[in-house]
Structures are given as C-alpha cells and as structure tokens.
Design a protein around this motif. Structure first.
Motif, PDB file in Angstrom:
ATOM      1  N   ASP A  12      29.080   5.436  -9.919  1.00 27.26           N
ATOM      2  CA  ASP A  12      28.228   6.528  -8.852  1.00 27.26           C
ATOM      3  C   ASP A  12      29.209   7.879  -8.593  1.00 27.26           C
ATOM      4  O   ASP A  12      28.569   8.897  -8.573  1.00 27.26           O
ATOM      5  CB  ASP A  12      27.878   5.976  -6.639  1.00 27.26           C
ATOM      6  CG  ASP A  12      26.705   4.662  -7.022  1.00 27.26           C
ATOM      7  OD1 ASP A  12      25.709   5.319  -8.524  1.00 27.26           O
ATOM      8  OD2 ASP A  12      26.666   4.045  -6.981  1.00 27.26           O
ATOM      9  N   PHE A  13      30.932   7.563  -7.699  1.00 24.92           N
ATOM     10  CA  PHE A  13      31.579   8.245  -8.802  1.00 24.92           C
ATOM     11  C   PHE A  13      31.376   9.409  -9.623  1.00 24.92           C
ATOM     12  O   PHE A  13      31.525  10.405  -9.551  1.00 24.92           O
ATOM     13  CB  PHE A  13      33.179   7.791  -7.568  1.00 24.92           C
ATOM     14  CG  PHE A  13      33.907   8.875  -8.303  1.00 24.92           C
ATOM     15  CD1 PHE A  13      33.823   9.799  -6.772  1.00 24.92           C
ATOM     16  CD2 PHE A  13      34.622   9.249  -8.984  1.00 24.92           C
ATOM     17  CE1 PHE A  13      34.815  10.650  -7.284  1.00 24.92           C
ATOM     18  CE2 PHE A  13      35.811   9.689  -9.135  1.00 24.92           C
ATOM     19  CZ  PHE A  13      36.506  10.814  -8.442  1.00 24.92           C
ATOM     20  N   GLY A  44      30.074  14.508 -11.882  1.00 22.28           N
ATOM     21  CA  GLY A  44      30.339  14.520 -13.788  1.00 22.28           C
ATOM     22  C   GLY A  44      31.482  14.322 -14.827  1.00 22.28           C
ATOM     23  O   GLY A  44      32.030  14.203 -14.236  1.00 22.28           O
ATOM     24  N   ILE A  45      31.386  13.648 -16.003  1.00 22.09           N
ATOM     25  CA  ILE A  45      32.149  12.850 -16.618  1.00 22.09           C
ATOM     26  C   ILE A  45      33.387  14.004 -16.824  1.00 22.09           C
ATOM     27  O   ILE A  45      34.451  13.682 -16.844  1.00 22.09           O
ATOM     28  CB  ILE A  45      31.778  12.336 -17.708  1.00 22.09           C
ATOM     29  CG1 ILE A  45      32.661  11.584 -18.361  1.00 22.09           C
ATOM     30  CG2 ILE A  45      31.283  12.945 -18.597  1.00 22.09           C
ATOM     31  CD1 ILE A  45      33.488  10.479 -17.417  1.00 22.09           C
ATOM     32  N   LYS A  76      34.188  16.970 -15.336  1.00 29.15           N
ATOM     33  CA  LYS A  76      35.169  17.083 -14.658  1.00 29.15           C
ATOM     34  C   LYS A  76      35.805  15.937 -13.640  1.00 29.15           C
ATOM     35  O   LYS A  76      37.514  16.836 -13.921  1.00 29.15           O
ATOM     36  CB  LYS A  76      34.044  17.463 -12.591  1.00 29.15           C
ATOM     37  CG  LYS A  76      34.826  17.846 -11.740  1.00 29.15           C
ATOM     38  CD  LYS A  76      33.993  18.084 -10.151  1.00 29.15           C
ATOM     39  CE  LYS A  76      34.669  18.128  -9.625  1.00 29.15           C
ATOM     40  NZ  LYS A  76      35.973  19.401  -8.625  1.00 29.15           N
ATOM     41  N   VAL A  77      35.891  14.965 -14.397  1.00 29.67           N
ATOM     42  CA  VAL A  77      36.738  13.862 -14.128  1.00 29.67           C
ATOM     43  C   VAL A  77      37.328  14.449 -14.785  1.00 29.67           C
ATOM     44  O   VAL A  77      39.150  13.665 -15.232  1.00 29.67           O
ATOM     45  CB  VAL A  77      35.998  12.096 -13.740  1.00 29.67           C
ATOM     46  CG1 VAL A  77      36.635  11.545 -14.158  1.00 29.67           C
ATOM     47  CG2 VAL A  77      35.182  12.336 -12.902  1.00 29.67           C
ATOM     48  N   ARG A  78      36.699  14.311 -16.417  1.00 30.59           N
ATOM     49  CA  ARG A  78      38.283  14.407 -17.282  1.00 30.59           C
ATOM     50  C   ARG A  78      39.363  15.379 -17.700  1.00 30.59           C
ATOM     51  O   ARG A  78      40.399  14.916 -17.087  1.00 30.59           O
ATOM     52  CB  ARG A  78      37.184  14.438 -19.053  1.00 30.59           C
ATOM     53  CG  ARG A  78      36.941  13.066 -19.130  1.00 30.59           C
ATOM     54  CD  ARG A  78      36.431  13.646 -20.605  1.00 30.59           C
ATOM     55  NE  ARG A  78      35.859  11.915 -21.441  1.00 30.59           N
ATOM     56  CZ  ARG A  78      34.990  11.694 -22.170  1.00 30.59           C
ATOM     57  NH1 ARG A  78      33.332  13.296 -22.803  1.00 30.59           N
ATOM     58  NH2 ARG A  78      33.691  10.690 -22.233  1.00 30.59           N
ATOM     59  N   LYS A  79      37.957  16.111 -17.265  1.00 32.96           N
ATOM     60  CA  LYS A  79      39.499  17.597 -17.112  1.00 32.96           C
ATOM     61  C   LYS A  79      40.157  17.553 -15.727  1.00 32.96           C
ATOM     62  O   LYS A  79      41.308  18.000 -15.639  1.00 32.96           O
ATOM     63  CB  LYS A  79      37.968  19.099 -16.284  1.00 32.96           C
ATOM     64  CG  LYS A  79      39.116  20.363 -15.865  1.00 32.96           C
ATOM     65  CD  LYS A  79      37.792  21.405 -15.462  1.00 32.96           C
ATOM     66  CE  LYS A  79      38.263  22.512 -15.493  1.00 32.96           C
ATOM     67  NZ  LYS A  79      37.578  23.836 -15.129  1.00 32.96           N
ATOM     68  N   GLU A  80      39.871  16.512 -14.669  1.00 36.43           N
ATOM     69  CA  GLU A  80      40.809  16.553 -13.411  1.00 36.43           C
ATOM     70  C   GLU A  80      41.808  15.470 -13.669  1.00 36.43           C
ATOM     71  O   GLU A  80      42.713  15.239 -12.897  1.00 36.43           O
ATOM     72  CB  GLU A  80      40.522  16.543 -11.867  1.00 36.43           C
ATOM     73  CG  GLU A  80      39.952  18.114 -11.781  1.00 36.43           C
ATOM     74  CD  GLU A  80      38.767  18.333 -10.407  1.00 36.43           C
ATOM     75  OE1 GLU A  80      39.027  17.625  -9.607  1.00 36.43           O
ATOM     76  OE2 GLU A  80      38.440  19.274 -10.249  1.00 36.43           O
ATOM     77  N   THR A  81      41.838  14.693 -14.672  1.00 31.89           N
ATOM     78  CA  THR A  81      42.821  13.613 -15.276  1.00 31.89           C
ATOM     79  C   THR A  81      43.403  13.996 -16.348  1.00 31.89           C
ATOM     80  O   THR A  81      43.982  13.949 -16.528  1.00 31.89           O
ATOM     81  CB  THR A  81      41.369  11.990 -14.938  1.00 31.89           C
ATOM     82  OG1 THR A  81      40.338  12.019 -15.919  1.00 31.89           O
ATOM     83  CG2 THR A  81      41.285  12.644 -13.275  1.00 31.89           C
TER      84      THR A  81
END
Length: 96
Positions: free
Chosen positions: A30-31, A36-37, A39-44
């Motif tokens: 859900d997170f 959005g994948i 955004k998560v990739r960009k910030e990790t």
C-alpha cells in the motif's frame, strides 16, 4: 540488480525509507502504491550517494539499539511469557 549485495542494499534502503515515511500499520504494498514506485526508487536506489549513505546509517543505528526478541526465550521478562497456550478445543470444554 546485478549482484546479491546490490539487492541487499536496495532492500535496506527501502526498509529504512519505509520506516521513516509509511503511515502507522501501512502495508509495504500500500505504501508503494500510495507514493508510486518511481518516487520510491528515486529516493532510495537512485538517490545520490549521501542520501543512500544516510538511510543506511540511520538503519544501522536503529538496528544496533534494538533488542533481539528471540533471545528473551532464554531469559523471559515474565514467568508466564512463554508458557504453552491451551488448544481452542480445551477452552471450549472449560466454558461448557
């Protein structure tokens, strides 16, 4: 991911990012759907080296302060902490 090490690093980065940004009791799927994948990739995994290093450092510091709950089995904090539970069938018989 090309290597096991890269996959483990991605998992660590995601885990810490999730810990810092998820809502209470929010599932990981859900997170990711909420943010959005990309955004998560960009910030990790695609974040600059200092950002990734900071995420890993915060995870490491947090893990170093955490206790291993499995070790409490050898020294329970309460005498009834690890007593076997009564089977449901036994509970039903006690009530009747």
């Amino acid at each position: 991911m090309d290597t096991t090490e890269a996959a483990l690093e991605a998992a660590e980065l995601f885990f810490q990012y999730y810990r810092e940004n998820a809502n209470y009791l929010e599932r990981t799927y859900d997170f990711v759907a909420r943010l959005g994948i990309e955004k998560v990739r960009k910030e990790t995994v695609y974040a600059p080296d200092p950002v990734r290093a900071a995420l890993r450092d915060r995870l490491s510091r947090s893990k170093s302060r955490a206790r291993d709950a499995w070790l409490e089995g050898q020294a329970p904090k309460h005498p009834t902490q690890f007593i076997p539970l009564m089977p449901i069938e036994s509970v039903d018989r006690i009530r009747t």
